[in-house]
Design a protein around this motif. Structure first.
Motif, PDB file in Angstrom:
ATOM      1  N   LEU A   1      28.451  39.399  28.871  1.00 61.51           N
ATOM      2  CA  LEU A   1      29.379  39.200  29.857  1.00 61.51           C
ATOM      3  C   LEU A   1      30.850  39.422  29.382  1.00 61.51           C
ATOM      4  O   LEU A   1      31.474  39.964  30.244  1.00 61.51           O
ATOM      5  N   GLY A   2      31.065  38.985  28.067  1.00 60.39           N
ATOM      6  CA  GLY A   2      32.204  39.380  27.747  1.00 60.39           C
ATOM      7  C   GLY A   2      32.643  40.832  27.426  1.00 60.39           C
ATOM      8  O   GLY A   2      33.840  41.448  27.067  1.00 60.39           O
ATOM      9  N   ARG A   3      31.742  41.823  27.361  1.00 59.72           N
ATOM     10  CA  ARG A   3      32.093  43.239  27.291  1.00 59.72           C
ATOM     11  C   ARG A   3      31.968  43.905  28.793  1.00 59.72           C
ATOM     12  O   ARG A   3      32.779  44.904  28.883  1.00 59.72           O
ATOM     13  N   SER A   4      31.029  43.884  29.587  1.00 61.87           N
ATOM     14  CA  SER A   4      30.958  44.356  30.874  1.00 61.87           C
ATOM     15  C   SER A   4      31.294  43.772  32.313  1.00 61.87           C
ATOM     16  O   SER A   4      31.195  44.143  33.287  1.00 61.87           O
ATOM     17  N   GLY A   5      31.702  42.349  31.909  1.00 66.78           N
ATOM     18  CA  GLY A   5      32.137  41.652  33.170  1.00 66.78           C
ATOM     19  C   GLY A   5      30.565  41.220  33.787  1.00 66.78           C
ATOM     20  O   GLY A   5      29.537  41.299  33.463  1.00 66.78           O
ATOM     21  N   LEU A   6      30.850  40.773  35.023  1.00 65.15           N
ATOM     22  CA  LEU A   6      29.717  40.151  35.782  1.00 65.15           C
ATOM     23  C   LEU A   6      28.849  41.296  36.255  1.00 65.15           C
ATOM     24  O   LEU A   6      29.320  42.544  36.631  1.00 65.15           O
ATOM     25  N   ALA A   7      27.631  41.333  36.237  1.00 64.30           N
ATOM     26  CA  ALA A   7      26.718  42.295  36.510  1.00 64.30           C
ATOM     27  C   ALA A   7      27.064  42.835  38.044  1.00 64.30           C
ATOM     28  O   ALA A   7      27.017  44.097  38.344  1.00 64.30           O
ATOM     29  N   ASP A   8      27.081  41.733  38.849  1.00 65.11           N
ATOM     30  CA  ASP A   8      27.290  42.033  40.550  1.00 65.11           C
ATOM     31  C   ASP A   8      28.233  40.925  40.904  1.00 65.11           C
ATOM     32  O   ASP A   8      28.009  40.232  41.293  1.00 65.11           O
ATOM     33  N   PRO A   9      29.773  41.420  40.962  1.00 64.82           N
ATOM     34  CA  PRO A   9      30.502  40.534  41.026  1.00 64.82           C
ATOM     35  C   PRO A   9      30.616  39.802  42.509  1.00 64.82           C
ATOM     36  O   PRO A   9      30.985  38.819  43.074  1.00 64.82           O
ATOM     37  N   GLY A  10      29.775  40.534  43.467  1.00 64.37           N
ATOM     38  CA  GLY A  10      29.660  40.077  44.682  1.00 64.37           C
ATOM     39  C   GLY A  10      28.559  39.383  44.971  1.00 64.37           C
ATOM     40  O   GLY A  10      28.159  38.742  46.266  1.00 64.37           O
ATOM     41  N   ASN A  11      27.792  39.095  43.946  1.00 64.85           N
ATOM     42  CA  ASN A  11      26.726  38.199  44.135  1.00 64.85           C
ATOM     43  C   ASN A  11      26.532  36.964  43.159  1.00 64.85           C
ATOM     44  O   ASN A  11      25.395  36.757  42.509  1.00 64.85           O
ATOM     45  N   VAL A  12      27.787  36.460  42.933  1.00 64.44           N
ATOM     46  CA  VAL A  12      27.772  35.376  42.140  1.00 64.44           C
ATOM     47  C   VAL A  12      28.227  34.224  42.923  1.00 64.44           C
ATOM     48  O   VAL A  12      28.736  34.389  43.959  1.00 64.44           O
ATOM     49  N   TRP A  13      28.262  33.134  42.320  1.00 65.26           N
ATOM     50  CA  TRP A  13      28.557  31.581  42.955  1.00 65.26           C
ATOM     51  C   TRP A  13      30.246  31.855  43.282  1.00 65.26           C
ATOM     52  O   TRP A  13      31.063  32.461  42.518  1.00 65.26           O
ATOM     53  N   ASP A  14      30.749  31.395  44.160  1.00 68.09           N
ATOM     54  CA  ASP A  14      32.098  31.502  44.896  1.00 68.09           C
ATOM     55  C   ASP A  14      32.944  31.025  43.977  1.00 68.09           C
ATOM     56  O   ASP A  14      34.160  31.129  43.964  1.00 68.09           O
ATOM     57  N   ASN A  15      32.680  29.849  42.763  1.00 66.89           N
ATOM     58  CA  ASN A  15      33.391  29.512  42.004  1.00 66.89           C
ATOM     59  C   ASN A  15      33.638  30.179  40.634  1.00 66.89           C
ATOM     60  O   ASN A  15      34.313  29.654  39.518  1.00 66.89           O
ATOM     61  N   VAL A  16      33.000  31.358  40.510  1.00 65.55           N
ATOM     62  CA  VAL A  16      32.805  32.096  39.494  1.00 65.55           C
ATOM     63  C   VAL A  16      33.805  33.467  39.641  1.00 65.55           C
ATOM     64  O   VAL A  16      33.447  34.099  40.791  1.00 65.55           O
ATOM     65  N   PHE A  17      34.405  33.951  38.696  1.00 68.66           N
ATOM     66  CA  PHE A  17      35.304  35.172  38.586  1.00 68.66           C
ATOM     67  C   PHE A  17      35.514  35.821  37.405  1.00 68.66           C
ATOM     68  O   PHE A  17      35.275  35.014  36.405  1.00 68.66           O
ATOM     69  N   GLU A  18      35.702  37.010  37.338  1.00 73.39           N
ATOM     70  CA  GLU A  18      35.721  37.849  36.295  1.00 73.39           C
ATOM     71  C   GLU A  18      37.323  38.266  36.121  1.00 73.39           C
ATOM     72  O   GLU A  18      38.119  38.460  37.098  1.00 73.39           O
ATOM     73  N   PHE A  19      37.830  38.542  35.095  1.00 77.24           N
ATOM     74  CA  PHE A  19      39.214  38.975  34.614  1.00 77.24           C
ATOM     75  C   PHE A  19      39.128  40.012  33.400  1.00 77.24           C
ATOM     76  O   PHE A  19      38.908  39.667  32.282  1.00 77.24           O
ATOM     77  N   ASP A  20      39.413  41.247  33.739  1.00 77.87           N
ATOM     78  CA  ASP A  20      39.423  42.334  32.744  1.00 77.87           C
ATOM     79  C   ASP A  20      40.777  42.157  32.197  1.00 77.87           C
ATOM     80  O   ASP A  20      41.955  42.449  32.405  1.00 77.87           O
ATOM     81  N   VAL A  21      40.773  41.751  30.727  1.00 81.85           N
ATOM     82  CA  VAL A  21      42.084  41.695  29.722  1.00 81.85           C
ATOM     83  C   VAL A  21      42.290  42.816  29.031  1.00 81.85           C
ATOM     84  O   VAL A  21      43.375  42.747  28.031  1.00 81.85           O
ATOM     85  N   SER A  22      41.585  44.152  29.399  1.00 80.66           N
ATOM     86  CA  SER A  22      42.209  45.244  28.459  1.00 80.66           C
ATOM     87  C   SER A  22      43.493  45.435  28.420  1.00 80.66           C
ATOM     88  O   SER A  22      43.894  46.026  27.308  1.00 80.66           O
ATOM     89  N   ASP A  23      44.096  45.361  29.706  1.00 80.91           N
ATOM     90  CA  ASP A  23      45.628  45.731  29.598  1.00 80.91           C
ATOM     91  C   ASP A  23      46.613  44.698  28.842  1.00 80.91           C
ATOM     92  O   ASP A  23      47.627  44.764  28.942  1.00 80.91           O
ATOM     93  N   TYR A  24      45.845  43.520  28.591  1.00 82.46           N
ATOM     94  CA  TYR A  24      46.709  42.426  28.284  1.00 82.46           C
ATOM     95  C   TYR A  24      46.322  41.978  26.830  1.00 82.46           C
ATOM     96  O   TYR A  24      47.309  41.270  26.425  1.00 82.46           O
ATOM     97  N   ILE A  25      45.790  42.704  25.953  1.00 80.84           N
ATOM     98  CA  ILE A  25      45.506  42.277  24.823  1.00 80.84           C
ATOM     99  C   ILE A  25      46.321  43.449  23.681  1.00 80.84           C
ATOM    100  O   ILE A  25      46.412  44.844  24.147  1.00 80.84           O
ATOM    101  N   ASP A  26      46.341  42.871  22.461  1.00 85.84           N
ATOM    102  CA  ASP A  26      46.842  44.169  21.322  1.00 85.84           C
ATOM    103  C   ASP A  26      45.529  44.818  20.895  1.00 85.84           C
ATOM    104  O   ASP A  26      44.873  43.991  20.205  1.00 85.84           O
ATOM    105  N   THR A  27      45.527  46.124  21.013  1.00 78.19           N
ATOM    106  CA  THR A  27      44.261  46.625  20.611  1.00 78.19           C
ATOM    107  C   THR A  27      44.374  47.014  19.345  1.00 78.19           C
ATOM    108  O   THR A  27      43.305  47.922  18.547  1.00 78.19           O
ATOM    109  N   HIS A  28      45.362  46.848  18.206  1.00 78.19           N
ATOM    110  CA  HIS A  28      45.556  47.302  16.926  1.00 78.19           C
ATOM    111  C   HIS A  28      44.948  46.522  16.001  1.00 78.19           C
ATOM    112  O   HIS A  28      44.632  46.563  14.816  1.00 78.19           O
TER     113      HIS A  28
END
Length: 344
Positions: free
Chosen positions: A264-291
């Motif tokens: 889950l922490g690498r690919s996100g939700l397998a099917d974001p449209g088929n999860v419970w409505d209180n569950v969501f994902e957030f891609d932090v790739s653009d928010y982190i220091d990759t060094h």
């Protein structure tokens, strides 16, 4: 500043905690304690379970009641559950970083509690760590059930007396990293069963899953009614999965699973449209220091910390994603003293 609080089921080794499973212990240190000394066990005071829980309740009672329209300002009681490949000194260091940089770095958000389970503290310990994570779940579940009973009691007293002031003022939330999410998965499932699968009860307000080392199809709605994801979603008001495809550590984790399920922490939700409505994902790739280490970069990147802070505050997910003011408040993590060298 708030006190330092720690729960651990690690064994004791001289003036530190080790990597073997032991009876759960409860530890405190005053708010004015020297953080540089907290990597030695003698800097902490071991207390009884009863005294520790009483302190948590007192902290909740001291929290001010805020109007519903200002719920984002409500103080939190937040549990931090670390990941794998972490010795005790590592977990304390992570705890100090989060306490200083997230919970208290941009104003007092509430009390942070460390839950340190017996990770082996080395890469070769991945599979043993997973066993330790699973074995740690019953102790943590029992504590969650105890808090749930207390919250329920306060709600009943408030309803019976028609006095909203008697409601518990704590918003209990969880911040879990890596395999710590597997600890929480097992603990929440165990807690749900102990509580007879309660309905309309949010044991956890915000559950923030960072670099989660769990299956990415965990929360799909078409899973059986008693599935882990179903039970977890029922006990949490909201679950946020922060992920990045840059995480090579979780790539290795997926390779160790014979069934090959993505993390889950690498690919996100397998099917974001088929999860419970209180569950969501957030891609932090653009928010982190990759060094530096991608796997734990969220805790060391100011923009990512701002995202976590707003999730814990209960800010609407759409506002968080769009970075709408005043919710974008990045602040650099405060430096913390380096731990003393581990005993030979």
């Amino acid at each position: 500043m708030r006190p330092y609080l720690m729960i651990s089921n690690r064994n004791r080794e001289d003036d530190r905690l080790g990597s073997r499973l032991a009876t759960m212990g409860f530890y405190t240190a005053p708010a004015d304690a020297d953080p540089g000394k907290l990597h030695t066990l003698s800097a902490w005071t071991k207390v009884t379970r009863q005294a520790f829980v009483a302190q948590l309740k007192a902290i909740g009672t001291e929290c001010p009641i805020v109007p519903e329209a200002e719920h984002e300002e409500q103080k939190l009681l937040c549990l931090f559950v670390h990941g794998y490949n972490s010795d005790w000194e590592d977990t304390v260091n992570d705890y100090l970083l989060i306490k200083n940089g997230l919970m208290e770095g941009a104003g007092d958000m509430g009390q942070l509690v460390l839950y340190s389970w017996p990770s082996k503290g080395n890469v070769a310990g991945y599979l043993p760590d997973r066993e330790s994570a699973r074995d740690s779940a019953p102790d943590l579940a029992a504590l969650l059930v105890e808090l749930s009973d207390y919250l329920t009691l306060r709600q009943r007293i408030a309803a019976r007396t028609d006095d909203p002031g008697k409601f518990c003022r704590m918003k209990v939330s969880v911040l879990a990293h890596s395999m710590g999410n597997y600890v929480m998965q097992e603990a929440l499932v165990a807690a749900s069963k102990q509580l007879n699968d309660p309905q309309l009860v949010s044991l956890i307000n915000q559950f923030v899953m960072i670099a989660a080392d769990v299956d990415n199809d965990l929360f799909e709605r078409d899973q059986p009614a008693g599935s882990d994801g179903n039970l977890m979603a029922n006990l949490c008001y909201r679950i946020a999965a922060l992920y990045t495809g840059l995480d090579q550590v979780l790539g290795m984790s997926a390779g160790l699973k014979h069934f090959g399920t993505r993390r889950l922490g690498r690919s996100g939700l397998a099917d974001p449209g088929n999860v419970w409505d209180n569950v969501f994902e957030f891609d932090v790739s653009d928010y982190i220091d990759t060094h530096d280490s991608i796997h734990s970069a969220v805790f060391e990147s100011a923009p990512a910390i701002a995202v976590v802070r707003n999730i814990l505050r209960g800010v609407d997910r759409n506002y968080i994603a769009r970075g709408v003011a005043p919710y974008t408040q990045p602040a650099a993590p405060q430096p913390i003293p380096m731990p003393a060298a581990a005993p030979a």
